[in-house]
Design an enzyme around this catalytic site. Structure first.
Site, PDB file in Angstrom:
ATOM      1  CB  SER A   1      -7.706   3.586   3.667  1.00  0.00           C
ATOM      2  OG  SER A   1      -6.833   2.922   4.565  1.00  0.00           O
TER       3      SER A   1
ATOM      4  CE  LYS B   1      -3.762   1.858   2.949  1.00  0.00           C
ATOM      5  NZ  LYS B   1      -4.499   1.558   4.207  1.00  0.00           N
TER       6      LYS B   1
ATOM      7  CB  SER C   1      -7.818   0.429   6.347  1.00  0.00           C
ATOM      8  OG  SER C   1      -8.439   1.638   6.682  1.00  0.00           O
TER       9      SER C   1
END
Length: 461
Positions: free
Chosen positions: A157, A81, A181
């Protein structure tokens, strides 16, 4: 074994590499080709370095041939990420305010462990600004779309991580989880993702609530990644003592005799939509039919807790926003900026009171879990919703209502697909929560359900 390469699991890849029936170079090229074809549609992958990835794949192929592999993931393509530092790439944290900064020059613990194990970090994945949204909208990258239905949201996220793995642009990704997330986008994209016991996976900066976590298409692959990610790193002073357990061993487990709680309503007595409720109830019935006992556990959290959780997130986000130079603040996603004055207006006393209320709620939750082996809940209370929606803390906290408190308590929680919403075509996730430190048990129960559920995921093209 299929030779498509891009649709192989981690377990299939490593077995093929070891047997000599599969080449890391062939797999890496297939993944790069897949990403070239599909990433323009889903907008999930950033900082792709195909030349370096193929160079590393060739080196991995030689190591396999010589019997000198670096570790259990040698040659496996994995992404990280945007909020996970990887030395050769920038880290924008989803925000246009950081665009233009150069490579960070260091590896956070998850990236370091992957490299030590021989994995090829071939790209990073998109996320919303500062990780503050439970959706896939970013000022730096735009809209990330759900491969199951391009009109629908990925959740967030770790939005790009979930979308890319669901689109089979690689077998796995590493995200981070502060309030759901990794679990939320994994649920919306039909994946498995574990938020481990807090401290199980070292990460930086150290945090009592935020953890890195793997996103994969199978429970076994999740366990294989956890084996690597859980290795020690002295830089994280909050990490747990290293436990050399093999999380991929003894999967699945016999569910007979397990005491399972089923909690359908989340904080604030918010109920899931009918399709989610039906899928989770069916999953619980499958486990009960195979010998587990299931009891309904009502939501006992105070109705105003969602607002209190929002306040705690706003303070964190406003702090990151205020650190930016004045001239860069206008580049942050416009939907976020109106939220920060609420955090500015909070006094130190207000914030301390907020944290006290969260501590009290943790005691309530852990009290409910005390008499159970595991708790079953929906991962999300909703299913497909429009890809362009931001749905941030002040205008839609319904997405992380079932996930966020487990970051506060530190318990391990995993999501595994349990159905598909008939209206949107977007998957539905079952969340399994275990006692602290029982990461292996959570994975074992998730694998048991995966084996018993009676359907295979029809991955989208």
């Amino acid at each position: 074994m299929t030779t498509a390469g891009y649709d192989l699991t981690i377990a299939q890849m490593t077995r093929g590499f070891a047997e000599g029936s599969l080449s890391p170079v062939t797999v890496m090229q297939a993944v790069l080709d897949r990403a070239e074809a599909f990433n323009p549609r889903i907008n999930a992958l950033i900082f792709i370095d195909g030349d370096l990835a193929l160079e590393q794949a060739r080196a991995s192929e030689q190591r396999w041939q010589q019997g000198a592999v670096l570790g259990p993931l040698d040659g496996v393509p994995i992404t990280v990420k945007d909020s996970i530092a990887e030395a050769s790439r920038p880290m924008y944290r989803g925000s246009k305010a950081h665009v233009g900064s150069g490579p960070v020059g260091k590896d956070a613990p998850p990236a370091a462990r992957l490299k030590e194990a021989g994995a090829i970090i071939w790209a990073k994945t998109t996320m919303p600004d500062f990780g503050m949204l439970a959706t896939g909208v970013s000022s730096a990258y735009g809209i990330t779309r759900n491969p199951w239905n391009l009109a629908c949201n990925t959740g967030g996220s770790s939005s790009g991580a979930a979308a890319s793995v669901a689109a089979r642009c690689g077998p796995g990704a590493i995200g981070t989880d502060l309030g759901g997330s990794v679990r939320l986008p994994a649920a919306f994209c039909g994946l498995v993702s574990l938020k481990p016991t807090q401290g199980r996976i070292p990460h930086l900066p150290p945090s009592p609530v935020r953890s890195a976590g793997p996103l994969t298409r199978t429970v076994l692959d999740n366990a294989l990644l956890l084996n690597v990610l859980a290795r020690p790193d002295a830089r994280d002073y909050g990490a747990l003592p290293y436990d050399p357990v093999d999380y991929a061993a003894a999967l699945p487990r016999d569910v007979k005799g397990l005491r399972l709680g089923l909690q359908l309503d989340a904080m604030g007595d918010v109920a899931p939509i009918p399709a989610v409720r039906a899928a989770v109830e069916k999953a619980a019935a499958v486990l009960e039919a195979n010998g587990a006992s299931v009891e309904i556990v009502p939501n006992a959290l105070p109705a105003d807790l969602a607002g209190i959780m929002v306040d705690s997130y706003l303070v964190r986000g406003a702090m990151e926003f205020r650190k930016l130079p004045e001239e860069r603040r206008a580049l942050v996603l416009a939907d976020l900026v109106p939220w920060f004055p609420k955090a500015d207006a909070m006094s130190g006393f207000d914030y301390a009171a907020c944290l006290d209320r969260i501590e009290a709620a943790k005691g309530v939750l852990l009290g409910q879990l005390a008499g159970l082996d595991y708790l079953l809940t929906p991962t999300t209370l909703v299913a497909g919703f429009p890809a362009e929606e931001t749905r941030g803390p002040l205008d839609g906290f319904d997405i992380p209502l079932a996930t966020s408190m487990w970051n506060q308590t530190g318990n391990p929680a995993i999501t595994v697909p349990c159905g598909i919403d008939p209206d949107s075509g977007v998957p539905i996730g079952l969340q399994i929560v275990g006692q602290r430190f029982d990461d292996r048990g959570v994975l074992q129960l998730a694998a048991a359900y995966e084996a018993l559920r009676g359907f295979a995921m029809p991955w989208p093209e």
